[in-house]
Scaffold this active site. Structure first.
Site, mmCIF file in Angstrom:
data_model
loop_
_atom_site.group_PDB
_atom_site.id
_atom_site.type_symbol
_atom_site.label_atom_id
_atom_site.label_comp_id
_atom_site.label_asym_id
_atom_site.label_seq_id
_atom_site.Cartn_x
_atom_site.Cartn_y
_atom_site.Cartn_z
ATOM 1 N N VAL A 18 37.114 47.481 40.826
ATOM 2 C CA VAL A 18 38.342 48.135 41.279
ATOM 3 C C VAL A 18 38.944 48.830 40.072
ATOM 4 O O VAL A 18 38.603 48.512 38.925
ATOM 5 C CB VAL A 18 39.347 47.134 41.909
ATOM 6 C CG1 VAL A 18 38.842 46.632 43.248
ATOM 7 C CG2 VAL A 18 39.639 45.981 40.972
ATOM 8 N N SER A 19 39.822 49.775 40.318
ATOM 9 C CA SER A 19 40.325 50.613 39.229
ATOM 10 C C SER A 19 41.439 50.000 38.407
ATOM 11 O O SER A 19 41.606 50.337 37.242
ATOM 12 C CB SER A 19 40.805 51.958 39.784
ATOM 13 O OG SER A 19 39.728 52.640 40.373
ATOM 14 N N THR A 20 42.239 49.113 39.003
ATOM 15 C CA THR A 20 43.378 48.559 38.269
ATOM 16 C C THR A 20 43.414 47.039 38.377
ATOM 17 O O THR A 20 42.862 46.450 39.305
ATOM 18 C CB THR A 20 44.713 49.126 38.797
ATOM 19 O OG1 THR A 20 44.857 48.760 40.169
ATOM 20 C CG2 THR A 20 44.778 50.641 38.654
ATOM 21 N N GLN A 23 44.521 45.237 41.671
ATOM 22 C CA GLN A 23 43.707 45.334 42.875
ATOM 23 C C GLN A 23 42.806 44.109 42.999
ATOM 24 O O GLN A 23 42.512 43.428 42.025
ATOM 25 C CB GLN A 23 42.865 46.613 42.855
ATOM 26 C CG GLN A 23 43.705 47.876 42.992
ATOM 27 C CD GLN A 23 42.858 49.125 42.898
ATOM 28 O OE1 GLN A 23 42.055 49.267 41.989
ATOM 29 N NE2 GLN A 23 43.057 50.034 43.827
#
Length: 195
Positions: A18-20, A23
């Site tokens: 996931v990007s962050t 998340q």
């Protein structure tokens, strides 16, 4: 024909991203476990660049002949055409293959490799469109006076005070924990404002 059958009996390693940090990886983890992976490599980092993705690097180092790297969607693996192609090449070089569960890709087949190529192109396109929209939004906000950029992270007054005390620019950078180029840029701005 026997070699191909043997190639498909290797282990399945999963990669979830996931990007962050805020998340959640639960959905991907569950899907990968259902796909029969033995180990899931997980990280919370942007997929726009390959740099810094230590868990992906670990997964690529552990896979071997006959193994598969399994991801839920291609954009979990990468967002640029170059990165996706390089990753696919690394997987192929060790005699392994890539499986993308939600997009029905399996690069151990000709059709899977062709579909992978198309999806990689679309992933790059999606990234480019997102970047264009973001830039358009920033330009519009600037024109309307709503966009000021991110708040300064360096104390200009501290730079000016140290400079006034006769502290050398390199020492200012060291004392404040910032790059010398930042000190030079701030000094130029301060001098321009003073004139």
């Amino acid at each position: 024909m026997k070699a191909k059958k043997a190639d498909r009996t290797g282990k399945r390693y999963g990669y979830a991203r996931v990007s962050t940090a805020d998340q959640n990886l639960d959905v991907q983890r569950t899907a990968l476990e259902r796909a029969g992976v033995v180990t899931v490599f997980e990280e919370k980092i942007s997929g726009t660049k390959r740099d810094g993705r230590k868990e992906l690097d670990r997964a690529l180092k552990i896979i071997g002949p006959g193994d598969a790297l399994v991801v839920t969607r291609l954009d979990r693996l990468g967002r640029s055409m170059r990165d996706l192609s390089n990753i696919a090449h690394e997987i192929e070089e060790v005699g392994a293959h890539l499986i993308v569960t939600e997009q029905s890709v399996d690069t151990s087949t000709s059709a899977g490799r062709a579909f992978f190529g198309m999806l990689a192109t679309f992933a790059q396109f999606e990234t480019d469109v997102r970047r264009e929209r973001q830039n358009e939004g920033i330009l519009k906000a600037k024109a309307e006076g709503r966009y000021k950029g991110r708040p300064p992270t360096v104390d200009r007054d501290a730079v000016a005070a140290l400079l006034a005390e006769g502290v050398f620019k390199t020492e200012i950078a060291a004392q404040l924990g910032i790059a010398r180029s930042t000190v030079y840029r701030l000094i130029e701005e301060i001098e321009a404002e003073a004139s």
